[in-house]
Write a protein that holds these residues in place. Structure first.
Motif, PDB file in Angstrom:
ATOM      1  N   UNK A  76       0.844  -1.197   0.000  1.00  0.00           N
ATOM      2  CA  UNK A  76       0.000   0.000   0.000  1.00  0.00           C
ATOM      3  C   UNK A  76       0.882   1.251   0.000  1.00  0.00           C
ATOM      4  N   UNK A  77       0.292   2.343  -0.446  1.00  0.00           N
ATOM      5  CA  UNK A  77       1.041   3.608  -0.446  1.00  0.00           C
ATOM      6  C   UNK A  77       0.266   4.627   0.384  1.00  0.00           C
ATOM      7  N   UNK A  78       0.918   5.153   1.396  1.00  0.00           N
ATOM      8  CA  UNK A  78       0.257   6.174   2.214  1.00  0.00           C
ATOM      9  C   UNK A  78      -0.001   7.408   1.337  1.00  0.00           C
ATOM     10  N   UNK A  79      -1.163   8.052   1.490  1.00  0.00           N
ATOM     11  CA  UNK A  79      -1.460   9.247   0.673  1.00  0.00           C
ATOM     12  C   UNK A  79      -0.333  10.282   0.744  1.00  0.00           C
ATOM     13  N   UNK A  80       0.262  10.394   1.921  1.00  0.00           N
ATOM     14  CA  UNK A  80       1.372  11.344   2.111  1.00  0.00           C
ATOM     15  C   UNK A  80       2.548  11.012   1.169  1.00  0.00           C
ATOM     16  N   UNK A  81       2.813   9.730   1.001  1.00  0.00           N
ATOM     17  CA  UNK A  81       3.924   9.303   0.139  1.00  0.00           C
ATOM     18  C   UNK A  81       3.574   9.474  -1.339  1.00  0.00           C
ATOM     19  N   UNK A  82       2.284   9.261  -1.631  1.00  0.00           N
ATOM     20  CA  UNK A  82       1.869   9.450  -3.036  1.00  0.00           C
ATOM     21  C   UNK A  82       2.147  10.900  -3.453  1.00  0.00           C
ATOM     22  N   UNK A  83       1.789  11.783  -2.542  1.00  0.00           N
ATOM     23  CA  UNK A  83       1.974  13.205  -2.774  1.00  0.00           C
ATOM     24  C   UNK A  83       3.464  13.575  -2.857  1.00  0.00           C
ATOM     25  N   UNK A  84       4.197  13.117  -1.850  1.00  0.00           N
ATOM     26  CA  UNK A  84       5.613  13.492  -1.721  1.00  0.00           C
ATOM     27  C   UNK A  84       6.499  12.833  -2.773  1.00  0.00           C
ATOM     28  N   UNK A  85       6.247  11.538  -2.990  1.00  0.00           N
ATOM     29  CA  UNK A  85       7.202  10.741  -3.781  1.00  0.00           C
ATOM     30  C   UNK A  85       6.668  10.303  -5.146  1.00  0.00           C
ATOM     31  N   UNK A  86       5.404  10.626  -5.419  1.00  0.00           N
ATOM     32  CA  UNK A  86       4.828  10.305  -6.731  1.00  0.00           C
ATOM     33  C   UNK A  86       4.773   8.794  -6.993  1.00  0.00           C
ATOM     34  N   UNK A  87       4.645   8.005  -5.916  1.00  0.00           N
ATOM     35  CA  UNK A  87       4.497   6.544  -6.095  1.00  0.00           C
ATOM     36  C   UNK A  87       3.045   6.143  -5.826  1.00  0.00           C
TER      37      UNK A  87
END
Ligand code: V1P
Ligand code: ZN
Length: 368
Positions: A76-87
């Motif tokens: 899973x990808x935390x929403x925070x990481x999606x935003x920060x890291x584009x994953x």
């Protein structure tokens, strides 16, 4: 046994998600095809290795690497990481390729460099992921194996490293990282950012800055480029580099997405032109470290990378395909393929040159 193909069937388990252009099993297809053609011996194949944390941190940030590892572990990808890291996005989705596949692809580029330093000529078709930023996934790329490998070579004491990128997309992240560096010359030929990804980088005027001024060279080309135009630009670029830079070692990114059959670019290269480009780079700079890159038409990329392999392993390009090899290609079941139009793909390996006149636009790029 000088040539080494750094490739493994492990990538079969590290596929991008369905509908993604990189969902296709590129490395195993290449291996199966070369074996069916009797163009590779088991002793010429090196399975590669994973990159280590320490190696990755020569380019990537620790937080980003930890986020990739964490996402892989939890699925899973935390929403925070999606935003920060584009994953975990449509273009950079979470799949076994995100961390495990990227780790092996990057380690395999490092292995290709190590083999090169031992006297081999090596090709890692899974490498060339030139868009990954130190702390941000970008353009299908999570780990920037060219940059991690260049960092390793720098640590080993190489003072002049040349990076040439033939992918149809500009190598934005590699360019950025070495933009102020006079020890790494970055040269890329790509579709102009005026109409193609990454849209913001890859313009002609980007020539490096401060100490790195003059050590970055871009050739942004229009749509419809044929072998004639591409090779003319490559020839000019090589001349320019030779005037200012004598590399101790070079890496060549061999994305095949400029081939006419590829649906991610607007170019019209034949695999003859692609092979010729490869030969021109080798003639100019000798043996190097060879990496894959983009390439989204499974059959076109298999044929093109097979030509590269024939060239480095000193094999003559076969004129016909063995039945077994044809079956490997046919088993791909590539939905985009018009079997009548593209039947030549099942018959020969090397296409005819795709020639065309050199447009004024191209000449002005060569003059600039
Ligand atoms: O154009 C974009 C995005 C869409 N946004 C508005 C910008 N993305 C490109 C990414 C291309 C990455 C290429 C990687 C490599 O250089 C190295 C491995 O080859 C893109 C494109 C394109 N034609 O450039 N995404 C897609 N096509 C795409 C197509 C089908 C499904 C998903 C993505
Ligand atoms: Zn590309």
């Amino acid at each position: 046994m000088r040539a080494k193909l750094v490739a493994s069937y492990a990538y079969r388990n590290f596929r991008y998600s369905s509908n993604h252009p990189l969902r296709i099993p590129r490395v195993s297809l290449l291996l199966d095809f070369l074996k069916a053609m009797e163009l590779v011996k088991d002793t010429e194949v090196d399975e590669g290795r994973n990159a280590t944390q320490e190696e990755l941190l020569e380019y990537h940030t620790e937080d980003y690497i930890n986020a990739l590892r964490e996402a892989d572990a939890c699925g899973c990808v935390k929403p925070k990481y999606r935003e920060l890291y584009n994953i975990g996005t449509y273009e950079n989705p979470l799949s076994p390729a995100t961390w495990r596949g990227s780790l092996l692809a990057c380690g395999s580029s490092l292995k290709a460099a190590e083999l090169f330093l031992e006297g081999h000529i090596s090709f890692n078709p899974a490498g060339g992921m030139h868009h990954a930023y130190p702390s941000r996934a970008n353009g299908f790329c999570f780990i920037n194996d060219p940059a991690v490998t260049i960092q390793m070579l720098k640590k080993l004491g190489f003072k002049k490293i040349l990076y040439i990128d033939l992918d149809a997309h500009h190598c934005d992240a590699v360019q950025d990282f070495y933009y102020h560096d006079d020890s790494v010359f970055v040269f890329s030929i790509h579709q102009s950012p005026e109409y193609a990804f990454p849209f913001t980088k890859g313009f002609l005027h980007e020539r490096g800055a401060s100490k790195g001024k003059g050590f970055n060279l871009n050739a942004p080309l229009p749509k419809g480029v044929t072998d004639t135009e591409f090779l003319k630009v490559l020839e000019t670029g090589i001349e320019v580099i030779k005037e200012v830079f004598k590399p101790d070692v070079y890496l060549l990114q061999l994305g095949t997405d400029g081939l006419e059959e590829d649906y991610l670019s607007k170019w019209r290269l034949s695999n003859w032109g692609f092979l010729k480009a490869f030969k021109m780079v080798r003639e100019a700079f000798g043996d190097g470290i060879y990496l894959g890159g983009g390439g989204y038409h499974p059959i076109a990329l298999t044929r093109a990378w097979s030509l590269v392999w024939c060239e480095i392993s000193g094999r003559e390009v076969p004129t016909t395909l063995r039945r077994e090899a044809r079956e490997v290609l046919l088993s791909v079941g590539w939905e985009e393929l018009d079997e009548t139009d593209r039947s030549y793909m099942y018959e020969t390996l090397l296409d005819k040159p795709r020639e065309g006149h050199i447009r004024r636009e191209i000449l002005s790029i060569c003059e600039a």
